[in-house]
Design an enzyme around this catalytic site. Structure first.
Site, mmCIF file in Angstrom:
data_model
loop_
_atom_site.group_PDB
_atom_site.id
_atom_site.type_symbol
_atom_site.label_atom_id
_atom_site.label_comp_id
_atom_site.label_asym_id
_atom_site.label_seq_id
_atom_site.Cartn_x
_atom_site.Cartn_y
_atom_site.Cartn_z
ATOM 1 N N SER A 68 0.823 -1.208 0.000
ATOM 2 C CA SER A 68 0.000 0.000 0.000
ATOM 3 C C SER A 68 0.858 1.260 0.000
ATOM 4 C CB SER A 68 -0.903 0.051 1.235
ATOM 5 O OG SER A 68 -1.694 -1.100 1.350
ATOM 6 N N HIS A 126 -2.836 -1.452 -1.745
ATOM 7 C CA HIS A 126 -2.569 -2.222 -2.966
ATOM 8 C C HIS A 126 -2.753 -3.698 -2.658
ATOM 9 C CE1 HIS A 126 0.584 1.152 -3.895
ATOM 10 N NE2 HIS A 126 -0.652 1.559 -4.095
ATOM 11 N N VAL A 164 0.911 -2.472 4.731
ATOM 12 C CA VAL A 164 1.547 -3.648 5.329
ATOM 13 C C VAL A 164 2.908 -3.230 5.861
ATOM 14 C CG1 VAL A 164 2.572 -5.892 4.802
ATOM 15 C CG2 VAL A 164 0.311 -5.302 3.902
ATOM 16 N N ASN A 175 5.435 0.798 2.427
ATOM 17 C CA ASN A 175 5.805 -0.557 2.859
ATOM 18 C C ASN A 175 7.247 -0.715 3.305
ATOM 19 O OD1 ASN A 175 3.726 -1.337 0.235
ATOM 20 N ND2 ASN A 175 3.163 -1.870 2.316
ATOM 21 N N GLU A 234 -3.433 -0.738 -7.129
ATOM 22 C CA GLU A 234 -4.448 0.225 -6.716
ATOM 23 C C GLU A 234 -5.811 -0.451 -6.511
ATOM 24 O OE1 GLU A 234 -3.874 4.228 -7.342
ATOM 25 O OE2 GLU A 234 -2.139 3.221 -6.489
#
Length: 691
Positions: A177, A199, A246, A420, A626
């Site tokens: 993400s 994501h 994450v 991330n 996305e």
């Protein structure tokens, strides 16, 4: 449309807008959950029921097949059904009632709309509040975290004698993400702003999001649950909101056991395994049910997940003793102030993900959130591999507290970001990692993904950021890696057609960008992991003290030029030209729509992250990246400004008009205005359901 209402309170209604987003108005919270369950069924009935069947560990019984049997084995091996029952019993009675009402909404929709559900999935009905607990438990703890894929990777690394990577650079297809929060010091309006941008996979999997708007007593949230989840995992209300990425958190450990005479060695003594036998039913091709016996063993660490050729591995997963994960997300969604949001995080029941927060009072906060095991020894790199299971020195039994986690609140920079990478770059100056145990996260010394560097570059450009600039930066398709290596590459390949094409290229991955395909083919060839990766090929190494002024150039221009020549040959062979348009090769597809795409791999430095990994002929289709995108400007003395888009659509159910209706907007890099007032919603109404 008028629906029967045995469970929902009078005056509960769902206003469905033209893009299939349900706006739920309920007189009480029980009815809000009921209508939410109903809504998820209308948009995702088959997917939701399939996911619940999988999470029960009964997928092979319902639908047969080797893949379903493997999934069921993993569910039962890890004791998911028994754990779910204990979690359900441990819920606060009021919140447990909410979960029951969500399940009733699912069942009532199915009873009143049987033709809307495929016959294959009706076998899962009815569902209960236990299913509503069990599915998120399975997904988070044994899908995101303790997955079969992760176990296989860890064991293979051990057996090959390789060193654990430490997972400093996420795989483009792994859960990921972006998120930004802009504080008053950086905001042109003086209002805090937030980007929500996870994501995840695009397919019909447990990663699938659905946008919802929930309004009940003291609750008004726009958010995105994953299908089957009764609460949003990202979202915003009229005062606060949060995005998530994450994080590089190690919530799962694998222990190598020493086995003697059917027992395992622990602190110098033999201990017996706890043993259980499960019977898994398996549907055969002729429709009959066969049975498979599954014998499981547990050590003090957790279940034995691998036992072959003298190698026995047990797995320990954080958070199984924290049953209020769903309630924590719900409390995060209702928080009206920073203090209330922090109180929700202090429940310490959501085991992973960064939390990136902003509110209408101008506060921003970033937390490396989750359950970090309180370990006695070593660093992150050590724990990233299989560890000895014969000593209590490696057995953790507690977690760091909320106050011990890396975080930043209202920094002088006026911003937080994450893509991330480890938490140390959440803002600048960097967070002092020496204040935290070495096992909390990777050191941050290694080269991060180019996506991270692109994020840092954009968020630090210029003195202030307007809302319009925020949205434009979110959609940026500029390739950071091209800016870093293309000058050297053009010199090394001077005079070639490939260099001429790249010299004319705008360094974007817009649908009509010419040269981007050629450059990405060069990147895939030259910087691939199989070819040694990226860090060693850069002329100027990455310097974590100067992240934006390092990691550029080509260390070996001649070999790079040779790789470009080979990429040019491939490009010409596949597409007939070196300047093929990006969107002719990389595509967006959902439902029946098939459109030129934009964005691209985070590893190449695209903040507009799309993994085009599904190949059809010589075209590549978006498979991950996305999903829900929201841009919010919070304001106390003005109306909140918010726009969202769920590019792949808000429904998966066959026949829905919302399988593809948002995809053209995604291709145009547009967001939809978030409508919160009934008058606005009713002006864009597709359907009304009353209960």
């Amino acid at each position: 449309m008028l629906a029967m209402r045995p469970h929902a309170a009078e005056n509960t209604e769902i206003l469905w807008d033209r893009y299939g987003v349900p706006h739920i108005y309920a007189a009480d919270r029980e009815s809000m959950f009921y209508a939410h369950g109903w809504s998820q069924m209308r948009n995702h009935a088959d997917l939701l029921l399939r996911l619940y069947g999988e999470s029960r560990g009964r997928a092979a019984e319902y639908w047969g097949g080797d893949a379903n049997l493997q999934l069921d084995r993993w569910v039962h091996l890890n004791g998911v059904p028994d754990r779910a029952r204990s979690w359900y019993d441990a819920q606060d009675p009021r919140f447990r009632k909410y979960l029951d009402e969500f399940a009733r909404g699912i069942n009532d929709f199915a009873a009143r709309n049987p033709a809307a559900i495929s016959p294959d999935y009706r076998v899962v009905l009815p569902v209960t509040g236990l299913d509503v607990i069990q599915h998120p438990l399975r997904v988070v703890h044994f899908g995101y975290m303790g997955s079969r894929a992760r176990m296989t990777n860890e064991v293979n690394t051990l057996l090959k004698g390789q060193r654990a990577s430490g997972a400093e650079e996420p795989d483009e297809l792994a859960a990921g993400s972006n998120t930004w929060a802009i504080g008053p010091a950086r905001s042109a309006s003086g209002n805090a702003m937030l980007i929500i941008n996870p994501h995840l996979s695009w397919g019909n999997t447990f990663y699938r999001y659905m946008q919802v708007h929930l309004v009940g007593p003291d609750y008004d949230q726009v958010g995105a649950p994953q299908v089957g989840f009764p609460v949003a995992v990202v979202g915003f209300n009229r005062h606060t909101g949060w995005g998530r990425t994450v994080n590089t958190i190690d919530t799962v450990d694998f222990y190598r056991l020493t086995v003697e005479d059917g027992q395992y060695v622990f602190d110098g003594a033999l201990r017996p395994f706890e043993r259980e036998t499960h019977t898994i039913k398996v549907r055969q091709a002729d429709g009959t049910l066969g049975e498979e016996r599954l014998d499981t063993r547990r050590s003090v660490h957790g279940p034995v997940v691998y036992d072959e050729n003298g190698t026995t591995i047990a797995m320990r997963v954080a958070g199984l003793d924290r049953p209020k994960m769903l309630e924590q997300w719900f409390r995060m969604g209702e928080a009206r102030t920073l203090e209330e949001f922090q109180a929700a995080l202090r429940m310490m029941s959501v085991p992973m993900w960064h939390a990136n927060y902003a509110d209408d009072r101008g506060h921003i906060m970033f937390v490396f959130d989750g359950l970090v095991p309180r370990r006695r020894v070593r660093d992150f790199q050590y724990w990233a591999g299989v560890v000895p299971g014969d000593t209590s020195e490696t057995l953790w039994t507690d977690y760091l507290s909320f106050d011990e986690l890396p975080k930043s609140i209202d920094p002088a920079s006026g911003w937080h970001q994450n893509a991330n990478e480890p938490p140390w770059l959440m803002t600048l100056p960097q967070v002092d990692r020496s204040k935290y145990p070495a096992y909390v996260a990777p050191t941050g010394q290694a080269l991060p993904q180019m996506r991270t560097l692109r994020s840092l570059r954009m968020i630090t450009e210029g003195p202030k950021i307007t809302y319009q600039q925020l949205v434009a930066k979110k959609h940026s398709t500029r390739m950071e890696l091209a800016d870093k290596v293309l000058p050297d590459l053009l010199k090394a390949a001077a005079g070639t057609e490939a260099a001429q094409v790249l010299a004319r290229w705008d360094r974007l991955t817009e649908a009509d960008s010419r040269g981007a395909v050629l450059f990405q083919m060069f990147v895939d060839r030259y910087f691939s992991a199989a070819n040694g990766g990226m860090a060693s090929k850069l002329r100027v190494p990455y310097d974590p003290v100067r992240p934006l002024d390092s990691a550029y150039g080509l260390a070996d221009p001649a070999s790079a030029a040779a790789a470009l020549s080979a990429a040019a040959d491939d490009c010409r062979a596949q597409y007939g030209a070196l300047d093929v348009k990006w969107g002719d090769v990389f595509r967006f597809a959902s439902g029946t729509a098939d459109l030129p795409g934009n964005g691209g791999p985070g590893g190449s430095g695209l903040f507009r992250t799309i993994a085009f990994a599904r190949r059809e002929g010589n075209k590549y289709y978006a498979a991950s990246g996305e999903t829900i995108v929201c841009a919010i400007e919070f304001a106390r003395k003005a109306t909140q400004r918010a726009e969202c888009l769920l590019g792949y659509g808000n429904a998966t159910q066959s026949g829905s008009p919302h399988l593809e209706d948002q995809l053209p907007l995604m291709a145009q890099k547009k967001l939809l205005p978030v409508r919160r007032e009934k008058k606005e919603i009713e002006a864009n109404l597709e359907m009304r359901e009353r209960f």
